[in-house]
Scaffold this active site. Structure first.
Site, PDB file in Angstrom:
ATOM      1  N   PRO A 148       0.265  -1.335   0.050  1.00 30.10           N
ATOM      2  CA  PRO A 148       0.128   0.084  -0.137  1.00 30.10           C
ATOM      3  C   PRO A 148       0.414   1.324   0.192  1.00 30.10           C
ATOM      4  O   PRO A 148       1.954   1.521   0.412  1.00 30.10           O
ATOM      5  CB  PRO A 148      -0.535   0.231   1.159  1.00 30.10           C
ATOM      6  CG  PRO A 148      -1.450  -1.858   1.247  1.00 30.10           C
ATOM      7  CD  PRO A 148       0.774  -2.290   0.914  1.00 30.10           C
ATOM      8  N   CYS A 149       0.663   2.115  -0.909  1.00 29.03           N
ATOM      9  CA  CYS A 149       1.080   3.738  -1.324  1.00 29.03           C
ATOM     10  C   CYS A 149       0.647   4.924  -0.262  1.00 29.03           C
ATOM     11  O   CYS A 149       1.012   5.686  -0.717  1.00 29.03           O
ATOM     12  CB  CYS A 149       1.718   3.598  -2.096  1.00 29.03           C
ATOM     13  SG  CYS A 149       0.039   4.033  -3.498  1.00 29.03           S
TER      14      CYS A 149
END
Length: 405
Positions: A148-149
Protein backbone atom coordinates in the site's frame (compact mmCIF):
# COMPACT_ATOMS: atom_id res chain seq x y z
CA UNK A 1 3.66 13.34 16.78
CA UNK A 2 5.93 13.12 13.74
CA UNK A 3 9.14 11.24 14.41
CA UNK A 4 12.51 12.26 13.02
CA UNK A 5 13.76 10.13 10.16
CA UNK A 6 17.14 8.53 10.84
CA UNK A 7 19.17 7.95 7.68
CA UNK A 8 20.94 4.64 7.28
CA UNK A 9 23.61 6.23 5.07
CA UNK A 10 26.31 5.81 7.73
CA UNK A 11 25.35 2.23 8.63
CA UNK A 12 27.31 -0.80 7.46
CA UNK A 13 25.59 -3.52 5.45
CA UNK A 14 25.74 -5.86 8.43
CA UNK A 15 24.16 -3.26 10.72
CA UNK A 16 21.34 -2.59 8.24
CA UNK A 17 20.68 -6.31 8.00
CA UNK A 18 20.68 -6.68 11.80
CA UNK A 19 18.25 -3.77 12.20
CA UNK A 20 15.99 -5.30 9.55
CA UNK A 21 16.04 -8.79 11.04
CA UNK A 22 15.45 -7.41 14.54
CA UNK A 23 12.44 -5.48 13.24
CA UNK A 24 11.09 -8.57 11.48
CA UNK A 25 11.59 -10.65 14.62
CA UNK A 26 9.79 -7.96 16.63
CA UNK A 27 6.86 -8.04 14.21
CA UNK A 28 6.83 -11.85 14.13
CA UNK A 29 6.63 -12.02 17.91
CA UNK A 30 3.44 -9.95 17.78
CA UNK A 31 1.77 -12.59 15.61
CA UNK A 32 0.55 -15.74 17.36
CA UNK A 33 0.89 -18.96 15.39
CA UNK A 34 -2.44 -19.35 13.63
CA UNK A 35 -3.68 -22.87 12.84
CA UNK A 36 -5.78 -21.39 10.03
CA UNK A 37 -2.66 -20.01 8.32
CA UNK A 38 -0.98 -23.40 8.61
CA UNK A 39 -4.08 -25.10 7.20
CA UNK A 40 -4.24 -22.69 4.27
CA UNK A 41 -0.56 -23.28 3.49
CA UNK A 42 -1.21 -27.02 3.48
CA UNK A 43 -3.97 -26.48 0.91
CA UNK A 44 -1.56 -24.85 -1.55
CA UNK A 45 -1.18 -26.82 -4.78
CA UNK A 46 2.25 -26.22 -6.29
CA UNK A 47 2.73 -27.56 -9.80
CA UNK A 48 5.76 -29.37 -11.13
CA UNK A 49 7.46 -27.65 -14.03
CA UNK A 50 6.10 -24.24 -13.00
CA UNK A 51 7.37 -21.15 -11.22
CA UNK A 52 4.88 -21.04 -8.37
CA UNK A 53 3.77 -17.58 -7.28
CA UNK A 54 2.70 -16.01 -3.99
CA UNK A 55 0.85 -12.73 -4.45
CA UNK A 56 0.69 -10.24 -1.55
CA UNK A 57 -1.47 -7.11 -1.53
CA UNK A 58 -2.97 -8.65 -4.66
CA UNK A 59 -6.00 -6.38 -5.08
CA UNK A 60 -8.02 -7.25 -8.15
CA UNK A 61 -4.97 -8.85 -9.78
CA UNK A 62 -3.54 -6.54 -12.46
CA UNK A 63 0.06 -7.46 -11.62
CA UNK A 64 -0.86 -11.14 -11.36
CA UNK A 65 -2.63 -11.25 -14.71
CA UNK A 66 0.28 -9.47 -16.39
CA UNK A 67 2.65 -12.02 -14.86
CA UNK A 68 0.52 -14.89 -16.15
CA UNK A 69 0.50 -13.38 -19.63
CA UNK A 70 4.28 -13.01 -19.73
CA UNK A 71 4.50 -16.68 -18.78
CA UNK A 72 2.27 -17.65 -21.71
CA UNK A 73 4.21 -15.34 -24.04
CA UNK A 74 7.50 -17.08 -23.31
CA UNK A 75 6.00 -20.53 -23.90
CA UNK A 76 3.83 -20.06 -26.99
CA UNK A 77 4.44 -16.50 -28.23
CA UNK A 78 2.68 -13.15 -27.90
CA UNK A 79 0.43 -13.61 -30.92
CA UNK A 80 -1.06 -16.76 -29.39
CA UNK A 81 -1.46 -15.04 -26.03
CA UNK A 82 -3.24 -12.09 -27.64
CA UNK A 83 -5.63 -14.39 -29.50
CA UNK A 84 -6.76 -16.31 -26.41
CA UNK A 85 -6.93 -13.15 -24.29
CA UNK A 86 -9.83 -11.85 -26.36
CA UNK A 87 -12.18 -14.56 -25.09
CA UNK A 88 -12.65 -15.38 -21.40
CA UNK A 89 -13.48 -19.07 -21.86
CA UNK A 90 -10.60 -19.58 -24.26
CA UNK A 91 -8.20 -17.84 -21.90
CA UNK A 92 -9.35 -19.87 -18.89
CA UNK A 93 -8.87 -23.05 -20.93
CA UNK A 94 -5.34 -22.02 -21.93
CA UNK A 95 -3.93 -20.14 -18.95
CA UNK A 96 -2.15 -23.31 -17.76
CA UNK A 97 0.24 -22.72 -20.67
CA UNK A 98 1.86 -20.04 -18.53
CA UNK A 99 5.20 -20.89 -16.96
CA UNK A 100 3.83 -19.18 -13.84
CA UNK A 101 1.35 -20.80 -11.47
CA UNK A 102 -0.25 -18.59 -8.81
CA UNK A 103 -0.76 -20.63 -5.66
CA UNK A 104 -1.59 -18.12 -2.93
CA UNK A 105 -3.08 -14.64 -2.76
CA UNK A 106 -3.47 -12.19 0.10
CA UNK A 107 -5.45 -8.97 0.46
CA UNK A 108 -7.97 -7.66 2.97
CA UNK A 109 -10.02 -5.58 0.50
CA UNK A 110 -13.28 -7.55 0.49
CA UNK A 111 -14.61 -6.61 -2.95
CA UNK A 112 -11.19 -7.00 -4.58
CA UNK A 113 -10.95 -10.51 -3.13
CA UNK A 114 -14.31 -11.41 -4.68
CA UNK A 115 -13.13 -10.03 -8.02
CA UNK A 116 -9.89 -12.00 -7.77
CA UNK A 117 -11.63 -15.25 -6.87
CA UNK A 118 -13.88 -14.97 -9.92
CA UNK A 119 -11.18 -13.95 -12.39
CA UNK A 120 -8.41 -16.36 -11.34
CA UNK A 121 -8.29 -20.17 -10.93
CA UNK A 122 -10.24 -21.63 -8.04
CA UNK A 123 -7.13 -23.54 -7.03
CA UNK A 124 -5.48 -20.37 -5.67
CA UNK A 125 -5.56 -20.30 -1.88
CA UNK A 126 -6.99 -16.97 -0.72
CA UNK A 127 -5.98 -15.52 2.64
CA UNK A 128 -7.99 -12.37 3.36
CA UNK A 129 -6.35 -11.44 6.67
CA UNK A 130 -4.33 -8.31 7.31
CA UNK A 131 -0.77 -9.31 6.36
CA UNK A 132 0.40 -8.09 9.79
CA UNK A 133 -1.56 -10.96 11.32
CA UNK A 134 -0.45 -13.78 9.02
CA UNK A 135 1.95 -16.06 10.88
CA UNK A 136 3.46 -17.98 7.92
CA UNK A 137 3.58 -18.07 4.14
CA UNK A 138 3.89 -20.92 1.60
CA UNK A 139 7.09 -21.62 -0.30
CA UNK A 140 7.28 -20.26 -3.84
CA UNK A 141 9.65 -19.37 -6.68
CA UNK A 142 8.40 -15.81 -7.12
CA UNK A 143 6.65 -13.33 -4.84
CA UNK A 144 4.78 -10.30 -6.17
CA UNK A 145 2.87 -7.41 -4.70
CA UNK A 146 2.26 -3.69 -4.58
CA UNK A 147 2.44 -2.82 -0.90
CA UNK A 148 0.00 0.00 0.00
CA UNK A 149 1.13 3.46 -0.92
CA UNK A 150 -1.09 6.12 0.74
CA UNK A 151 1.68 7.28 3.07
CA UNK A 152 4.10 7.60 0.14
CA UNK A 153 1.78 9.33 -2.32
CA UNK A 154 2.44 12.94 -3.21
CA UNK A 155 -1.34 13.40 -3.18
CA UNK A 156 -1.75 12.09 0.37
CA UNK A 157 -0.11 12.13 3.81
CA UNK A 158 3.68 11.98 3.84
CA UNK A 159 4.40 11.24 7.49
CA UNK A 160 7.53 9.18 7.88
CA UNK A 161 5.98 7.29 10.77
CA UNK A 162 2.74 6.49 8.95
CA UNK A 163 2.33 2.76 9.82
CA UNK A 164 1.09 2.06 6.28
CA UNK A 165 4.58 2.88 5.01
CA UNK A 166 6.05 -0.01 6.94
CA UNK A 167 3.76 -2.70 5.60
CA UNK A 168 6.64 -3.47 3.25
CA UNK A 169 8.42 -4.97 6.30
CA UNK A 170 5.84 -7.76 6.19
CA UNK A 171 6.55 -8.29 2.50
CA UNK A 172 10.21 -8.71 3.47
CA UNK A 173 9.19 -10.95 6.37
CA UNK A 174 7.56 -13.27 3.83
CA UNK A 175 10.71 -13.12 1.65
CA UNK A 176 13.01 -13.97 4.55
CA UNK A 177 10.83 -16.95 5.44
CA UNK A 178 10.42 -18.41 1.93
CA UNK A 179 13.46 -17.09 -0.06
CA UNK A 180 11.94 -17.27 -3.56
CA UNK A 181 14.17 -16.78 -6.60
CA UNK A 182 12.54 -13.42 -7.40
CA UNK A 183 10.28 -10.75 -6.03
CA UNK A 184 8.48 -7.87 -7.75
CA UNK A 185 7.06 -4.85 -5.93
CA UNK A 186 5.37 -1.67 -7.17
CA UNK A 187 4.76 1.73 -5.66
CA UNK A 188 4.02 5.35 -6.48
CA UNK A 189 6.49 7.94 -7.76
CA UNK A 190 6.26 9.85 -4.47
CA UNK A 191 8.22 7.06 -2.81
CA UNK A 192 11.37 8.42 -4.49
CA UNK A 193 11.23 11.84 -2.85
CA UNK A 194 9.91 11.05 0.64
CA UNK A 195 12.41 12.47 3.17
CA UNK A 196 14.54 13.69 0.25
CA UNK A 197 14.96 10.15 -1.05
CA UNK A 198 16.15 8.63 2.22
CA UNK A 199 13.05 6.46 2.67
CA UNK A 200 13.47 4.93 -0.78
CA UNK A 201 17.16 4.32 -0.16
CA UNK A 202 16.41 2.58 3.12
CA UNK A 203 13.63 0.51 1.57
CA UNK A 204 15.98 -0.76 -1.18
CA UNK A 205 18.66 -1.53 1.41
CA UNK A 206 16.12 -3.46 3.48
CA UNK A 207 15.09 -5.61 0.53
CA UNK A 208 18.74 -6.16 -0.35
CA UNK A 209 19.47 -7.20 3.24
CA UNK A 210 16.94 -10.01 2.83
CA UNK A 211 19.35 -11.58 0.32
CA UNK A 212 18.40 -9.92 -2.97
CA UNK A 213 20.03 -7.94 -5.74
CA UNK A 214 17.48 -5.14 -6.13
CA UNK A 215 16.93 -3.26 -9.37
CA UNK A 216 14.56 -0.28 -9.19
CA UNK A 217 13.27 1.99 -11.91
CA UNK A 218 10.71 4.74 -12.38
CA UNK A 219 8.69 3.71 -15.43
CA UNK A 220 5.92 5.43 -17.36
CA UNK A 221 3.16 3.07 -18.43
CA UNK A 222 2.69 4.83 -21.77
CA UNK A 223 6.12 3.57 -22.86
CA UNK A 224 4.86 -0.01 -22.54
CA UNK A 225 1.66 0.23 -24.58
CA UNK A 226 -0.65 1.50 -21.83
CA UNK A 227 -2.80 4.49 -22.94
CA UNK A 228 -2.05 6.36 -19.73
CA UNK A 229 0.51 8.75 -18.25
CA UNK A 230 1.24 6.74 -15.12
CA UNK A 231 4.64 6.83 -13.44
CA UNK A 232 5.38 4.09 -10.95
CA UNK A 233 8.43 2.69 -9.19
CA UNK A 234 9.05 -0.98 -9.94
CA UNK A 235 11.43 -2.99 -7.76
CA UNK A 236 12.69 -6.36 -8.97
CA UNK A 237 14.69 -8.52 -6.59
CA UNK A 238 16.87 -11.43 -7.67
CA UNK A 239 17.91 -13.95 -5.03
CA UNK A 240 21.68 -13.58 -4.80
CA UNK A 241 22.50 -17.17 -3.83
CA UNK A 242 19.87 -18.97 -5.92
CA UNK A 243 20.15 -16.89 -9.10
CA UNK A 244 22.67 -14.03 -9.25
CA UNK A 245 25.77 -15.94 -8.13
CA UNK A 246 24.70 -19.33 -9.43
CA UNK A 247 23.98 -18.15 -12.98
CA UNK A 248 25.78 -14.79 -13.10
CA UNK A 249 22.37 -13.36 -14.00
CA UNK A 250 21.12 -9.81 -13.51
CA UNK A 251 17.65 -8.44 -14.19
CA UNK A 252 17.46 -5.65 -16.75
CA UNK A 253 14.31 -3.64 -17.31
CA UNK A 254 12.95 -4.05 -20.85
CA UNK A 255 12.93 -0.86 -22.87
CA UNK A 256 9.33 -0.02 -23.66
CA UNK A 257 8.71 -0.29 -27.38
CA UNK A 258 6.54 2.84 -27.21
CA UNK A 259 9.16 4.95 -25.45
CA UNK A 260 11.79 7.33 -26.88
CA UNK A 261 9.88 7.75 -30.12
CA UNK A 262 10.16 4.09 -31.14
CA UNK A 263 6.41 3.77 -31.64
CA UNK A 264 3.60 6.27 -31.24
CA UNK A 265 2.00 5.71 -27.80
CA UNK A 266 -1.50 4.22 -27.71
CA UNK A 267 -4.15 6.97 -27.65
CA UNK A 268 -7.49 7.23 -25.88
CA UNK A 269 -9.19 6.97 -29.26
CA UNK A 270 -7.50 3.63 -29.91
CA UNK A 271 -8.23 2.38 -26.41
CA UNK A 272 -11.82 3.46 -25.74
CA UNK A 273 -13.06 5.19 -28.91
CA UNK A 274 -15.40 2.31 -29.75
CA UNK A 275 -17.23 2.34 -26.40
CA UNK A 276 -20.67 3.96 -25.90
CA UNK A 277 -20.63 7.73 -25.36
CA UNK A 278 -23.38 7.55 -22.70
CA UNK A 279 -22.58 4.57 -20.42
CA UNK A 280 -24.38 3.73 -17.19
CA UNK A 281 -21.27 2.95 -15.11
CA UNK A 282 -20.06 6.51 -14.54
CA UNK A 283 -19.47 7.96 -11.08
CA UNK A 284 -21.61 11.05 -10.66
CA UNK A 285 -20.98 13.65 -7.99
CA UNK A 286 -19.70 17.14 -7.32
CA UNK A 287 -16.26 18.34 -8.41
CA UNK A 288 -14.08 19.74 -5.63
CA UNK A 289 -12.06 22.95 -5.91
CA UNK A 290 -8.94 20.77 -5.90
CA UNK A 291 -10.27 18.76 -8.83
CA UNK A 292 -11.04 21.99 -10.71
CA UNK A 293 -7.58 23.44 -9.98
CA UNK A 294 -6.11 21.94 -13.15
CA UNK A 295 -7.05 20.42 -16.47
CA UNK A 296 -8.69 17.00 -16.13
CA UNK A 297 -9.61 16.32 -19.74
CA UNK A 298 -7.24 14.90 -22.33
CA UNK A 299 -8.01 14.89 -26.05
CA UNK A 300 -8.78 11.72 -27.98
CA UNK A 301 -5.29 11.73 -29.49
CA UNK A 302 -3.48 11.80 -26.14
CA UNK A 303 -2.97 9.36 -23.30
CA UNK A 304 -5.14 9.47 -20.18
CA UNK A 305 -4.12 11.16 -16.97
CA UNK A 306 -3.26 8.66 -14.22
CA UNK A 307 -6.24 6.53 -13.22
CA UNK A 308 -6.62 7.00 -9.46
CA UNK A 309 -8.31 4.75 -6.93
CA UNK A 310 -11.37 6.99 -6.68
CA UNK A 311 -14.42 7.50 -8.84
CA UNK A 312 -14.66 11.11 -7.73
CA UNK A 313 -11.09 11.74 -8.93
CA UNK A 314 -11.46 9.94 -12.26
CA UNK A 315 -10.28 11.94 -15.32
CA UNK A 316 -12.88 13.38 -17.67
CA UNK A 317 -14.06 11.60 -20.80
CA UNK A 318 -12.26 13.15 -23.83
CA UNK A 319 -15.48 13.82 -25.80
CA UNK A 320 -17.02 17.27 -26.06
CA UNK A 321 -15.17 20.55 -25.59
CA UNK A 322 -11.87 20.93 -23.72
CA UNK A 323 -11.67 22.51 -20.27
CA UNK A 324 -10.73 26.17 -20.05
CA UNK A 325 -8.32 27.85 -17.67
CA UNK A 326 -9.96 30.88 -16.02
CA UNK A 327 -7.44 31.79 -13.33
CA UNK A 328 -4.53 30.61 -11.25
CA UNK A 329 -5.29 27.01 -10.23
CA UNK A 330 -8.81 27.37 -11.61
CA UNK A 331 -10.40 25.67 -14.60
CA UNK A 332 -13.96 25.26 -15.82
CA UNK A 333 -15.93 22.94 -18.06
CA UNK A 334 -17.13 24.14 -21.45
CA UNK A 335 -19.77 22.76 -23.77
CA UNK A 336 -22.57 20.35 -22.85
CA UNK A 337 -20.71 17.03 -22.64
CA UNK A 338 -18.68 16.69 -19.47
CA UNK A 339 -18.52 13.43 -17.52
CA UNK A 340 -15.96 11.29 -15.80
CA UNK A 341 -14.50 8.21 -17.45
CA UNK A 342 -16.66 5.14 -16.84
CA UNK A 343 -15.67 1.94 -15.05
CA UNK A 344 -15.31 0.08 -18.31
CA UNK A 345 -13.26 2.89 -19.84
CA UNK A 346 -10.76 3.06 -16.98
CA UNK A 347 -10.55 -0.74 -17.02
CA UNK A 348 -9.56 -0.55 -20.71
CA UNK A 349 -7.08 2.23 -19.94
CA UNK A 350 -5.55 0.00 -17.27
CA UNK A 351 -5.37 -2.68 -20.04
CA UNK A 352 -7.63 -5.24 -18.39
CA UNK A 353 -9.42 -7.45 -20.94
CA UNK A 354 -13.09 -6.60 -21.52
CA UNK A 355 -14.25 -9.82 -19.86
CA UNK A 356 -12.57 -8.95 -16.56
CA UNK A 357 -15.40 -8.13 -14.14
CA UNK A 358 -15.03 -6.10 -10.95
CA UNK A 359 -17.13 -6.70 -7.84
CA UNK A 360 -19.07 -3.69 -6.54
CA UNK A 361 -20.25 -5.11 -3.23
CA UNK A 362 -23.58 -4.47 -1.52
CA UNK A 363 -23.61 -0.68 -1.34
CA UNK A 364 -27.06 0.88 -1.03
CA UNK A 365 -26.21 3.54 -3.62
CA UNK A 366 -25.16 3.25 -7.26
CA UNK A 367 -22.22 5.60 -6.64
CA UNK A 368 -21.09 3.51 -3.67
CA UNK A 369 -21.30 0.36 -5.78
CA UNK A 370 -19.24 1.95 -8.55
CA UNK A 371 -16.75 3.45 -6.09
CA UNK A 372 -15.56 -0.04 -5.11
CA UNK A 373 -14.85 -0.79 -8.75
CA UNK A 374 -13.01 2.47 -9.39
CA UNK A 375 -10.86 1.80 -6.32
CA UNK A 376 -9.86 -1.68 -7.47
CA UNK A 377 -9.03 -0.58 -10.98
CA UNK A 378 -7.12 2.53 -9.92
CA UNK A 379 -5.07 0.55 -7.37
CA UNK A 380 -4.05 -2.06 -9.94
CA UNK A 381 -0.81 -2.31 -11.86
CA UNK A 382 -1.67 -1.91 -15.57
CA UNK A 383 -1.82 -5.44 -16.96
CA UNK A 384 0.23 -4.68 -20.05
CA UNK A 385 2.94 -2.92 -18.04
CA UNK A 386 3.35 -5.98 -15.80
CA UNK A 387 3.34 -8.27 -18.83
CA UNK A 388 6.17 -6.38 -20.52
CA UNK A 389 8.31 -5.71 -17.44
CA UNK A 390 8.19 -9.29 -16.15
CA UNK A 391 8.99 -11.05 -19.43
CA UNK A 392 12.75 -11.38 -18.62
CA UNK A 393 11.88 -13.38 -15.50
CA UNK A 394 9.66 -15.68 -17.53
CA UNK A 395 12.57 -16.07 -19.95
CA UNK A 396 14.94 -16.91 -17.08
CA UNK A 397 12.73 -19.80 -15.97
CA UNK A 398 12.35 -20.91 -19.58
CA UNK A 399 16.15 -21.00 -19.92
CA UNK A 400 16.68 -22.64 -16.52
CA UNK A 401 13.92 -25.25 -16.05
CA UNK A 402 15.91 -26.77 -13.18
CA UNK A 403 14.77 -23.75 -11.13
CA UNK A 404 11.10 -24.58 -11.66
CA UNK A 405 9.28 -26.46 -8.93
Amino acid sequence: MRKNFVSSATFSTDKIRKILLDKIEEEQEKIPIDANDIELNEQVISKKGKANVVSLFSGAGGLDLGLELSGIDVNVGKNYTNSILEDKEMFFENRDKSIFNIIYSNDNFKEANVTYSKMFPKSIVKNSKDIRKISSFPECQIMVGGFPCPGFSAAGPRLIDDPRNFLYIHFIRALVETQPQFFIAENVKGLLTLAKGEVFKQLVEDFASAGYDVQAKLVNSKDYGVPQLRERVILVGTNIKKVSEKYNWKFEFPAGEYGNGKKKPITLREAIGDLPADPDDVFEGSFSSIYMSRNRKKSWDEQSFTIQASGRQAPMWPGGSPMEKVGKDEWKFTGKINRRLSVREISRIQTFPDWFEFEGGNSKTHSGYLAKKYKQIGNAVPVRLAREILYPIAQFFQDHPEELY
